[in-house]
Design a protein around this motif. Structure first.
Motif, short mmCIF file in Angstrom:
data_model
loop_
_atom_site.label_atom_id
_atom_site.label_comp_id
_atom_site.label_asym_id
_atom_site.label_seq_id
_atom_site.Cartn_x
_atom_site.Cartn_y
_atom_site.Cartn_z
N ILE A 124 1.05 -0.97 0.46
CA ILE A 124 -0.41 0.25 -0.08
C ILE A 124 1.16 1.02 0.00
O ILE A 124 0.39 2.27 -0.82
CB ILE A 124 -0.71 -0.20 1.11
N LYS A 125 2.34 1.68 0.68
CA LYS A 125 3.44 2.51 0.72
C LYS A 125 3.34 2.57 -0.42
O LYS A 125 4.08 3.47 -0.84
CB LYS A 125 3.88 2.20 1.80
N LYS A 126 3.62 1.11 -1.09
CA LYS A 126 4.03 1.74 -2.90
C LYS A 126 3.73 2.45 -3.09
O LYS A 126 3.91 3.10 -4.37
CB LYS A 126 5.01 -0.05 -2.89
N GLN A 127 2.21 1.21 -3.62
CA GLN A 127 1.40 2.05 -3.96
C GLN A 127 0.68 3.37 -4.01
O GLN A 127 0.77 4.70 -5.11
CB GLN A 127 -0.30 1.31 -4.07
N VAL A 128 0.97 4.19 -2.79
CA VAL A 128 0.79 5.64 -2.00
C VAL A 128 2.05 6.26 -2.87
O VAL A 128 1.33 7.18 -3.44
CB VAL A 128 0.74 5.61 -0.95
N ALA A 129 2.77 5.83 -2.72
CA ALA A 129 4.10 6.55 -3.33
C ALA A 129 3.98 6.53 -4.30
O ALA A 129 4.29 8.04 -5.19
CB ALA A 129 5.71 6.01 -2.60
N GLU A 130 3.99 5.34 -5.34
CA GLU A 130 3.54 5.92 -6.43
C GLU A 130 2.66 7.10 -7.57
O GLU A 130 2.60 7.30 -7.87
CB GLU A 130 3.65 4.29 -7.30
N LEU A 131 1.48 6.55 -6.55
CA LEU A 131 0.33 6.89 -6.82
C LEU A 131 0.49 9.08 -6.48
O LEU A 131 0.03 9.46 -7.16
CB LEU A 131 -0.78 7.43 -6.20
N SER A 132 1.51 9.15 -5.46
CA SER A 132 1.80 11.04 -4.90
C SER A 132 2.55 11.07 -6.12
O SER A 132 2.67 12.06 -6.21
CB SER A 132 2.23 9.89 -3.38
N VAL A 133 3.34 10.27 -6.57
CA VAL A 133 4.46 11.03 -7.21
C VAL A 133 4.09 11.04 -8.85
O VAL A 133 4.22 11.70 -8.98
CB VAL A 133 5.40 9.87 -7.36
N ILE A 134 3.27 9.99 -9.29
CA ILE A 134 2.13 10.37 -10.51
C ILE A 134 0.87 11.76 -10.32
O ILE A 134 0.77 13.17 -11.27
CB ILE A 134 1.09 9.56 -11.22
N ILE A 135 0.55 11.69 -8.99
CA ILE A 135 -0.91 13.26 -9.13
C ILE A 135 0.86 14.19 -9.02
O ILE A 135 0.06 15.33 -9.12
CB ILE A 135 -1.27 12.69 -7.16
N ALA A 136 1.71 14.35 -8.40
CA ALA A 136 2.58 15.11 -7.86
C ALA A 136 3.14 15.92 -9.05
O ALA A 136 3.32 17.03 -10.01
CB ALA A 136 4.17 14.89 -6.60
N GLU A 137 3.06 15.07 -10.32
CA GLU A 137 4.00 14.73 -11.31
C GLU A 137 2.36 15.87 -12.58
O GLU A 137 2.79 17.06 -13.18
CB GLU A 137 3.75 14.02 -12.42
N LYS A 138 0.98 15.19 -12.20
CA LYS A 138 0.29 15.74 -13.48
C LYS A 138 0.15 17.10 -12.60
O LYS A 138 0.00 18.13 -13.42
CB LYS A 138 -0.72 15.15 -13.08
N VAL A 139 0.27 17.81 -10.98
CA VAL A 139 0.60 18.96 -10.97
C VAL A 139 1.22 19.84 -11.22
O VAL A 139 0.97 21.00 -11.19
CB VAL A 139 -0.27 19.21 -8.73
N ILE A 140 2.31 19.51 -10.86
CA ILE A 140 3.60 20.15 -11.11
C ILE A 140 3.41 20.61 -13.09
O ILE A 140 3.86 21.66 -12.87
CB ILE A 140 4.95 19.48 -11.26
N LYS A 141 3.55 20.23 -13.02
CA LYS A 141 2.93 19.60 -15.16
C LYS A 141 1.88 21.29 -15.77
O LYS A 141 2.38 21.71 -16.66
CB LYS A 141 2.56 18.64 -16.35
N LYS A 142 0.75 20.66 -14.77
CA LYS A 142 -0.25 21.27 -14.85
C LYS A 142 0.11 23.08 -14.03
O LYS A 142 0.04 24.22 -14.89
CB LYS A 142 -1.41 20.60 -14.51
#
Length: 164
Positions: A124-142
């Motif tokens: 779950i931590k790994k998935q949360v970290a991956e999701l956080s990175v993906i979300i952060a990437e999308k937020v930063i791109k936007k």
């Protein structure tokens, strides 16, 4: 009436014949009859003594049989008592072994559950970290998609760093 009142001659002949018969019996038959009676008496006495001895022997055998039966009953009771003790011991050992096996199984199940729980938490931590990175990437791109926004964000970060 001659038969009812005997003559003197008939009485004399009767006494003589009786004496002769008595003499012959005394001479030839009396001793064998007495010996036969004595032998009979001795054989009866011997038979009675033998019967008494046999009765005493039977009583002795009865007493011995009763002792043997009593001893057999005691041995039976001892054997039954030992069998009960062995049975109870086996049952106690089986219960103890079952309890140990149960405790061992429970402990193994707990360890397995804990390891699976840890694995699930790590996943779950790994998935949360991956999701956080993906979300952060999308937020930063936007957020950083345009230059004005980038400058605004850098200024906000600098202000936050100065405050801390």
């Amino acid at each position: 009436m001659g038969l009812v009142t005997p003559d003197l001659g008939t009485i004399i002949w009767m006494v003589i014949i009786f004496g002769v018969v008595l003499f012959i019996l005394g001479k030839f038959a009396w001793k064998p009859i007495l010996n036969a009676l004595k032998d009979r008496e001795e054989s009866i006495s011997t038979a009675l003594n033998s019967a008494e001895l046999a009765r005493k022997e039977v009583e002795g055998l009865k007493a011995d049989n009763e002792k043997i039966i009593a001893e057999a009953k005691r041995e039976k009771d001892i054997i039954l008592k030992e069998a009960k003790e062995i049975k109870e011991k086996i049952i106690a050992e089986a219960k103890e072994k079952a309890n140990l096996e149960t405790q061992k199984s429970i402990e193994q199940a707990r360890e397995q559950i804990k390891s699976e729980k840890d694995a699930a938490i790590n996943d779950i931590k790994k998935q949360v970290a991956e999701l956080s990175v993906i979300i952060a990437e999308k937020v930063i791109k936007k957020e950083l998609g345009n230059k004005g926004e980038q400058e605004k964000m850098v200024d906000g970060l600098i202000d936050d760093i100065k405050l801390n």
